[in-house]
Design a protein around this motif. Structure first.
Motif, short mmCIF file in Angstrom:
data_model
loop_
_atom_site.label_atom_id
_atom_site.label_comp_id
_atom_site.label_asym_id
_atom_site.label_seq_id
_atom_site.Cartn_x
_atom_site.Cartn_y
_atom_site.Cartn_z
N LYS A 111 0.82 -1.22 0.00
CA LYS A 111 0.00 0.00 0.00
C LYS A 111 0.85 1.27 0.00
O LYS A 111 0.40 2.33 -0.45
N LEU A 112 2.07 1.18 0.51
CA LEU A 112 2.86 2.39 0.75
C LEU A 112 3.20 3.19 -0.51
O LEU A 112 3.23 4.42 -0.46
N PRO A 113 3.46 2.55 -1.68
CA PRO A 113 3.78 3.37 -2.86
C PRO A 113 2.61 4.19 -3.39
O PRO A 113 2.82 5.10 -4.20
N HIS A 114 1.39 3.89 -2.96
CA HIS A 114 0.21 4.61 -3.48
C HIS A 114 0.02 5.91 -2.70
O HIS A 114 0.01 5.92 -1.47
N ALA A 115 -0.17 6.98 -3.42
CA ALA A 115 -0.25 8.31 -2.81
C ALA A 115 -1.39 8.40 -1.80
O ALA A 115 -1.25 9.06 -0.76
N GLU A 116 -2.52 7.74 -2.09
CA GLU A 116 -3.68 7.84 -1.19
C GLU A 116 -3.40 7.23 0.18
O GLU A 116 -3.90 7.73 1.19
#
Length: 321
Positions: free
Chosen positions: A180-185
């Motif tokens: 999940k961490l690479p996603h900006a949201e």
């Protein structure tokens, strides 16, 4: 020559039995509350399910014609009911794993819960095949006296399989957090705003006003977004923590997945993950002794309740002069 031995906890206890029941109930819910036209249908760019190709062709639904999908569905439900009841785990473990495999590979709407159910039920087969009990709710059997090499080998195999299951769950939570961490949201703390308001997987109408009042506030949506990441990372590291910390993580993890189920309707996924949490966070050979709870046998008030240690079996590790 003096014999040197090591001990491993007997894995055949009510703790792993509860995990078996939750796994069976999750798959049972999928089959009972979804008819054949929902489970087996055309998927764009893939084909019509079940896809009876390669290993998948061994699934139960590939063994019957389309007219008999419903009959096979109810036959699988019967297997799952027996497995969930806890009767004769030695005989029901393989049929249970076969049904889990058939559902994961055969239906058109599988999710991560079906996949983890198949993996965990397959690992549990190695535990259940050596389980001598009539019901998996019964207390762990006493160790053999003198020790039986056959039982020791089964115990070692079962503990090894449960250890692999624990590592699997740890890796799963780590991957779930890191992915999940690479996603900006997720990084900026706004992801849950979009999930809550999603028309397909968002909150049900009766829960939406309450959750919207939380996610509409910057602090609320950030807490709801980053909280699961922190919990998943803690669960991934649980095997490195003392048992007291794992006991504290268990209700937090179960509550987390039940909340996901209530908001997104993923109940079979929640049951599979709760089963995985039991395997990850409880001690090997943990025996809550459900039979005593059901009998409600009163304990003498003058005698303090003691925590029951897992039953252990000696396993010969070598010799020492």
């Amino acid at each position: 020559m003096l014999k040197r031995s090591r001990t491993v906890p007997l894995p055949w206890a009510a703790g792993y039995g509860l995990a078996r029941t939750l796994l069976a109930l999750g798959t049972l819910g999928t089959l009972v509350f979804s008819d054949a036209t929902t489970l087996f249908r055309e998927v764009a760019t893939v084909g019509r399910y079940p896809l009876c190709q390669g290993v998948n062709s061994a699934g139960a639904f590939c063994q019957v014609s389309e007219d008999h999908y419903d009959a096979m569905r109810w036959a699988c439900c019967l297997v799952l009911v027996v497995a969930a009841s806890g009767w004769r785990p030695r005989f029901t473990a393989i049929p249970h794993a076969y049904v889990a495999f058939s559902v994961f590979t055969g239906i058109a709407i599988p999710d991560g819960g079906d996949q983890i159910t198949w993996i965990l039920t397959l690992l549990i087969v190695a535990v259940a095949l050596g389980d001598p009990r009539r019901w998996h709710w019964q207390p762990a059997p006493p160790p053999d006296s003198p020790p039986s090499n056959r039982r020791n080998r089964w115990a070692l195999l079962g503990v090894s399989a449960l250890t692999v299951a624990r590592i699997q769950m740890s890796v799963l939570y780590f991957q779930s957090c890191v992915a999940k961490l690479p996603h900006a949201e997720w990084a900026d703390g706004s992801a849950l705003y979009y999930w809550i308001n999603n028309y397909d997987f968002g909150a049900p109408y009766w829960l939406r006003p309450t959750l919207e009042s939380v996610v509409d506030h910057p602090v609320g949506v950030a807490a709801m977004t980053w909280g699961p990441l922190i919990l998943e990372l803690a669960l991934a590291a649980a095997l490195l923590m003392p048992q007291r910390a794992r006991w504290m993580l268990l209700p937090a993890g179960v509550s987390f997945h039940l909340c996901i189920a209530a908001v997104m309707g993923l109940w079979s996924f929640a049951l599979a993950m709760c089963a995985g949490l039991l395997l990850l966070l409880t001690p090997l050979g943990h025996d809550p002794d459900f039979t005593r709870m059901l009998r409600r046998t009163p304990r003498p008030s003058a005698v303090p309740a003691e925590k029951k240690d897992p039953v252990e079996a000696p396993v010969m590790a070598g010799t020492q002069p």
